[in-house]
Design a protein around this motif. Structure first.
Motif, PDB file in Angstrom:
ATOM      1  N   SER A   4       0.834  -1.204   0.000  1.00  0.00           N
ATOM      2  CA  SER A   4       0.000   0.000   0.000  1.00  0.00           C
ATOM      3  C   SER A   4       0.865   1.250   0.000  1.00  0.00           C
ATOM      4  O   SER A   4       0.549   2.239  -0.642  1.00  0.00           O
ATOM      5  CB  SER A   4      -0.903   0.011   1.226  1.00  0.00           C
ATOM      6  OG  SER A   4      -1.611  -1.197   1.272  1.00  0.00           O
ATOM      7  N   ILE A   7       1.956   2.026  -3.435  1.00  0.00           N
ATOM      8  CA  ILE A   7       0.825   2.522  -4.232  1.00  0.00           C
ATOM      9  C   ILE A   7       0.622   4.006  -3.984  1.00  0.00           C
ATOM     10  O   ILE A   7       0.493   4.799  -4.912  1.00  0.00           O
ATOM     11  CB  ILE A   7      -0.457   1.736  -3.893  1.00  0.00           C
ATOM     12  CG1 ILE A   7      -0.393   0.367  -4.553  1.00  0.00           C
ATOM     13  CG2 ILE A   7      -1.676   2.484  -4.353  1.00  0.00           C
ATOM     14  CD1 ILE A   7      -1.520  -0.522  -4.209  1.00  0.00           C
ATOM     15  N   GLY A  11       1.751   5.207  -7.508  1.00  0.00           N
ATOM     16  CA  GLY A  11       0.622   5.197  -8.431  1.00  0.00           C
ATOM     17  C   GLY A  11      -0.703   5.376  -7.726  1.00  0.00           C
ATOM     18  O   GLY A  11      -1.566   4.527  -7.810  1.00  0.00           O
ATOM     19  N   GLY A  12      -0.869   6.473  -7.032  1.00  0.00           N
ATOM     20  CA  GLY A  12      -2.155   6.749  -6.399  1.00  0.00           C
ATOM     21  C   GLY A  12      -3.181   7.073  -7.465  1.00  0.00           C
ATOM     22  O   GLY A  12      -2.848   7.294  -8.630  1.00  0.00           O
ATOM     23  N   LEU A  13      -4.440   7.113  -7.039  1.00  0.00           N
ATOM     24  CA  LEU A  13      -5.513   7.422  -7.991  1.00  0.00           C
ATOM     25  C   LEU A  13      -5.365   8.825  -8.567  1.00  0.00           C
ATOM     26  O   LEU A  13      -5.774   9.082  -9.683  1.00  0.00           O
ATOM     27  CB  LEU A  13      -6.867   7.301  -7.290  1.00  0.00           C
ATOM     28  CG  LEU A  13      -7.425   5.892  -7.138  1.00  0.00           C
ATOM     29  CD1 LEU A  13      -8.655   5.928  -6.278  1.00  0.00           C
ATOM     30  CD2 LEU A  13      -7.737   5.300  -8.485  1.00  0.00           C
ATOM     31  N   LEU A  14      -4.787   9.713  -7.779  1.00  0.00           N
ATOM     32  CA  LEU A  14      -4.692  11.099  -8.225  1.00  0.00           C
ATOM     33  C   LEU A  14      -3.295  11.423  -8.730  1.00  0.00           C
ATOM     34  O   LEU A  14      -2.918  12.573  -8.850  1.00  0.00           O
ATOM     35  CB  LEU A  14      -5.062  12.048  -7.074  1.00  0.00           C
ATOM     36  CG  LEU A  14      -6.441  11.781  -6.485  1.00  0.00           C
ATOM     37  CD1 LEU A  14      -6.697  12.682  -5.289  1.00  0.00           C
ATOM     38  CD2 LEU A  14      -7.515  12.008  -7.531  1.00  0.00           C
ATOM     39  N   ASN A  15      -2.520  10.366  -9.022  1.00  0.00           N
ATOM     40  CA  ASN A  15      -1.155  10.568  -9.477  1.00  0.00           C
ATOM     41  C   ASN A  15      -1.142  11.238 -10.850  1.00  0.00           C
ATOM     42  O   ASN A  15      -1.729  10.712 -11.796  1.00  0.00           O
ATOM     43  CB  ASN A  15      -0.472   9.209  -9.557  1.00  0.00           C
ATOM     44  CG  ASN A  15       0.973   9.344  -9.975  1.00  0.00           C
ATOM     45  OD1 ASN A  15       1.674  10.239  -9.500  1.00  0.00           O
ATOM     46  ND2 ASN A  15       1.405   8.472 -10.852  1.00  0.00           N
ATOM     47  N   PRO A  16      -0.497  12.402 -10.987  1.00  0.00           N
ATOM     48  CA  PRO A  16      -0.457  13.032 -12.313  1.00  0.00           C
ATOM     49  C   PRO A  16       0.490  12.290 -13.242  1.00  0.00           C
ATOM     50  O   PRO A  16       1.540  11.813 -12.822  1.00  0.00           O
ATOM     51  CB  PRO A  16       0.046  14.448 -12.012  1.00  0.00           C
ATOM     52  CG  PRO A  16       0.778  14.330 -10.739  1.00  0.00           C
ATOM     53  CD  PRO A  16       0.171  13.203  -9.967  1.00  0.00           C
ATOM     54  N   ASN A  17       0.063  12.176 -14.494  1.00  0.00           N
ATOM     55  CA  ASN A  17       0.878  11.487 -15.486  1.00  0.00           C
ATOM     56  C   ASN A  17       0.919  12.363 -16.741  1.00  0.00           C
ATOM     57  O   ASN A  17       0.022  12.300 -17.583  1.00  0.00           O
ATOM     58  CB  ASN A  17       0.275  10.119 -15.780  1.00  0.00           C
ATOM     59  CG  ASN A  17       1.099   9.341 -16.781  1.00  0.00           C
ATOM     60  OD1 ASN A  17       2.052   9.863 -17.353  1.00  0.00           O
ATOM     61  ND2 ASN A  17       0.736   8.084 -16.990  1.00  0.00           N
ATOM     62  N   PRO A  18       1.941  13.221 -16.857  1.00  0.00           N
ATOM     63  CA  PRO A  18       1.977  14.168 -17.991  1.00  0.00           C
ATOM     64  C   PRO A  18       1.966  13.459 -19.332  1.00  0.00           C
ATOM     65  O   PRO A  18       1.370  13.958 -20.292  1.00  0.00           O
ATOM     66  CB  PRO A  18       3.293  14.910 -17.784  1.00  0.00           C
ATOM     67  CG  PRO A  18       3.668  14.666 -16.361  1.00  0.00           C
ATOM     68  CD  PRO A  18       3.098  13.341 -15.974  1.00  0.00           C
ATOM     69  N   GLY A  19       2.596  12.298 -19.402  1.00  0.00           N
ATOM     70  CA  GLY A  19       2.616  11.584 -20.669  1.00  0.00           C
ATOM     71  C   GLY A  19       1.223  11.208 -21.125  1.00  0.00           C
ATOM     72  O   GLY A  19       0.862  11.395 -22.291  1.00  0.00           O
ATOM     73  N   LEU A  20       0.421  10.733 -20.188  1.00  0.00           N
ATOM     74  CA  LEU A  20      -0.952  10.348 -20.524  1.00  0.00           C
ATOM     75  C   LEU A  20      -1.769  11.572 -20.934  1.00  0.00           C
ATOM     76  O   LEU A  20      -2.540  11.519 -21.900  1.00  0.00           O
ATOM     77  CB  LEU A  20      -1.598   9.659 -19.317  1.00  0.00           C
ATOM     78  CG  LEU A  20      -3.011   9.125 -19.517  1.00  0.00           C
ATOM     79  CD1 LEU A  20      -3.062   8.207 -20.715  1.00  0.00           C
ATOM     80  CD2 LEU A  20      -3.462   8.391 -18.271  1.00  0.00           C
ATOM     81  N   ILE A  21      -1.558  12.676 -20.199  1.00  0.00           N
ATOM     82  CA  ILE A  21      -2.257  13.917 -20.571  1.00  0.00           C
ATOM     83  C   ILE A  21      -1.875  14.311 -21.986  1.00  0.00           C
ATOM     84  O   ILE A  21      -2.741  14.623 -22.820  1.00  0.00           O
ATOM     85  CB  ILE A  21      -1.909  15.040 -19.572  1.00  0.00           C
ATOM     86  CG1 ILE A  21      -2.531  14.736 -18.216  1.00  0.00           C
ATOM     87  CG2 ILE A  21      -2.370  16.393 -20.095  1.00  0.00           C
ATOM     88  CD1 ILE A  21      -2.151  15.716 -17.142  1.00  0.00           C
ATOM     89  N   PHE A  22      -0.576  14.247 -22.257  1.00  0.00           N
ATOM     90  CA  PHE A  22      -0.068  14.608 -23.588  1.00  0.00           C
ATOM     91  C   PHE A  22      -0.729  13.760 -24.672  1.00  0.00           C
ATOM     92  O   PHE A  22      -1.297  14.271 -25.638  1.00  0.00           O
ATOM     93  CB  PHE A  22       1.449  14.412 -23.593  1.00  0.00           C
ATOM     94  CG  PHE A  22       2.085  14.533 -24.936  1.00  0.00           C
ATOM     95  CD1 PHE A  22       2.346  15.777 -25.488  1.00  0.00           C
ATOM     96  CD2 PHE A  22       2.439  13.401 -25.663  1.00  0.00           C
ATOM     97  CE1 PHE A  22       2.941  15.894 -26.729  1.00  0.00           C
ATOM     98  CE2 PHE A  22       3.033  13.515 -26.903  1.00  0.00           C
ATOM     99  CZ  PHE A  22       3.292  14.757 -27.438  1.00  0.00           C
ATOM    100  N   THR A  24      -3.428  11.874 -24.502  1.00  0.00           N
ATOM    101  CA  THR A  24      -4.882  12.057 -24.581  1.00  0.00           C
ATOM    102  C   THR A  24      -5.222  13.306 -25.382  1.00  0.00           C
ATOM    103  O   THR A  24      -6.080  13.283 -26.271  1.00  0.00           O
ATOM    104  CB  THR A  24      -5.485  12.176 -23.171  1.00  0.00           C
ATOM    105  OG1 THR A  24      -5.037  11.091 -22.393  1.00  0.00           O
ATOM    106  CG2 THR A  24      -6.989  12.188 -23.222  1.00  0.00           C
TER     107      THR A  24
END
Lengths: 175, 350
Positions: A4, A7, A11-22, A24
């Motif tokens: 835990s 986690i 990789g929390g639920l609110l973890n920002p991921n700039p690559g994914l934002i990019f 998307t």
């Protein structure tokens, strides 16, 4: 091994991921631009066209209905007018016939009345003439009788014979 | 009669099932690897089936990240399934370590992750569907009736165009329709892809929903500026109140501008995540209690029920996101009404 704690850190639920934002953002923009041009544009324009088509069809149906109603109304009016006309003609014909009949009857009555009156007049005239003739003849006879009486004079017997002769004469002349 | 017979059969079968249960778990020892719903059928899957050990550290990382390890908590497994990952697992067939991208534009790591793959997949599906519909629509005139897929898509597009865009934005809604339609289908397909086996819910990742909400935010702000001008926009921030209240009203209005996309972000993310967590939790009840009976009586029926609910929620949340986007755009562009309000309020003040 995932715990835990890791986690929460990694990789929390609110973890920002700039690559994914990019990715998307890029993917969504590309999809948006391509579909705007090749899919939604044609679909929306076709929908609008169809809307217009349906609207015009409805409008046309309404105008056709109005037209049909107008024609029906006109037809009814014409029919009513024709009915009225026919009634009027029949009534006028009847009236005329009545008038002609009464006129004819009146004329015939007047004629017959006139004929009867003239016949009566004629009869009256004939009667009067006959009476005049009779009166003249009677007067003549009386004068002639008186002449004879006076001629034979005074003799009663003679007088009597004279009168008898005269009557015989009258009867003979009558017959 | 029948009830009695059934109860007798149950009385025979239940202890049998219970003993089978304990035997099965005893055979596995204290290994809790079966916490995976699919791993239950293929318990002895070993790390040997790892398909692509791309880098040197991959097997260990993959094993740890994938959750085949021992002594794992159900919560960890659930989180592992909900969260983004650099390894795409196809249990029990193996897994693919997604490629790292060395190029770092603006200093950000744009490596491919599971949710990036799902976003791409959703984009691809949407492009295929959209282009085929566009092609079939182009080839027909207005007198033909639409058929098949074009009919479905067209009905949804028409629904969004008239009932979402037109009724919420009002005049000038046409230029927002492509965005609203795309966002609707994008979210819908992402949601549905998360419901098929081996899929992942990209819209259950807050980064994805945040990006989509930022699109709505940008469009809303640009539309507000275009519709009202700078002066009207600033006037809007005062909410037409007396100037002495501006020190309170302006910050509230500015915060209000940001709460709208924030609400969009959280709503979609939380809805999609919550549904999946519930499904996983229901399945894990059976593993925690180590009972086939619980699995048959509770986990599977309830999971199926929640799954069907999720199917509905997939459509609902796509619609809600689109609806609220249209509503926010409509609020930002409805200037005539507000001008009248302001004028009335000014008249009342003087």
């Amino acid at each position: 091994m995932l715990t835990s704690g890791i986690i929460l850190l990694e990789g929390g639920l609110l973890n920002p991921n700039p690559g994914l934002i990019f990715w998307t953002a890029i993917s969504f923009l590309i999809v948006l631009l391509i579909l705007k041009k090749f899919a939604w544009g044609p679909v929306v324009s076709m929908l609008e066209e169809r809307e217009k088509g349906i609207q015009s069809a409805i409008d046309r149906a309404h105008s056709a209905k109005d037209e049909a109603e107008a024609i029906l109304k006109k037809n009814r009016e014409l029919l009513a007018r024709a009915d009225a006309e026919a009634d009027r003609i029949i009534r006028e014909g009847k009236e005329y016939a009545d008038k002609v009949r009464t006129e004819l009857t009146e004329k015939a009555q007047a004629e017959s009345q006139k004929m009867i009156a003239s016949a009566k007049d004629e009869i009256e005239q004939e009667k009067r003439r006959a009476l005049d003739v009779l009166r003249n003849e009677v007067a003549d006879l009386a004068i002639r009788g008186a002449e004879k009486i006076i001629r034979t004079a005074l003799d009663a017997e003679k007088q009597k014979v004279v009168v008898d002769d005269m009557i015989k004469e009258l009867a003979a002349s009558r017959n | 009669m029948r009830v009695q017979a059934t109860s007798r059969i149950l009385a025979l079968v239940v202890p049998l099932l219970l003993s089978l249960n304990s035997h099965a778990f005893a055979a596995l020892g204290q290994n809790e690897a079966t916490v995976h719903e699919s791993a239950a059928a293929a318990a002895p899957v070993a790390p040997a089936t790892v398909a692509e050990p791309a880098s040197g550290a991959a097997p260990a990382v993959a094993e740890a990240a994938h959750g085949e390890g021992q002594g794992e908590k159900p919560g960890d497994v659930i989180m592992h399934h909900i969260l983004d990952n650099k390894v795409y697992a196809f249990e029990p067939f193996g897994e693919i370590t997604l490629p790292e991208i060395a190029v770092r534009p603006f200093g950000i790591d744009i490596s491919v992750t599971k949710h990036v793959v799902m976003v791409w997949l959703a984009s691809a599906v949407l492009l295929v569907v959209g282009l085929s519909v566009g092609a079939s629509v182009k080839g027909m005139n207005s007198k033909q009736s639409p058929k098949g897929l074009a009919n479905v898509i067209e009905a949804l597009v028409d629904f969004i165009r008239t009932d979402v865009a037109k009724s919420n934005i009002g005049p000038g809604y046409e230029k927002f329709v492509p965005f609203l339609v795309t966002v609707f289908f994008f979210i819908l397909i992402c949601n549905l892809l998360g419901l098929i086996p081996y899929g992942a819910t990209a819209t259950g990742n807050i980064n994805v929903t945040l990006t989509l909400a930022v699109f709505t935010f940008v469009i809303t702000q640009v539309a507000a500026f275009k519709a009202q001008g700078v002066k009207g926009y600033l006037q809007h921030l005062t909410a037409g109140t007396h100037w002495s209240l501006w020190i309170i009203m302006v910050p509230i209005e500015i915060i209000g501008q940001f709460t709208k996309p924030f609400a969009l972000t959280i709503r979609l993310f939380a809805n999609m995540t919550a549904g999946h967590i519930i499904i996983y939790s229901l399945i894990f009840i059976a593993f925690i209690l180590k009972s086939y009976i619980v699995a048959m009586a509770v986990s599977v029926p309830f999971a199926i029920f929640i799954y069907l609910l999720e199917l509905f929620v997939a459509f609902l949340q796509a619609f809600v996101f689109t609806m609220l986007s249209a509503l926010f755009i409509g609020l930002a562009t409805a200037h005539e009404h507000h001008d009248e309000d302001h004028a009335l309020e000014h008249a009342a003040h003087h």
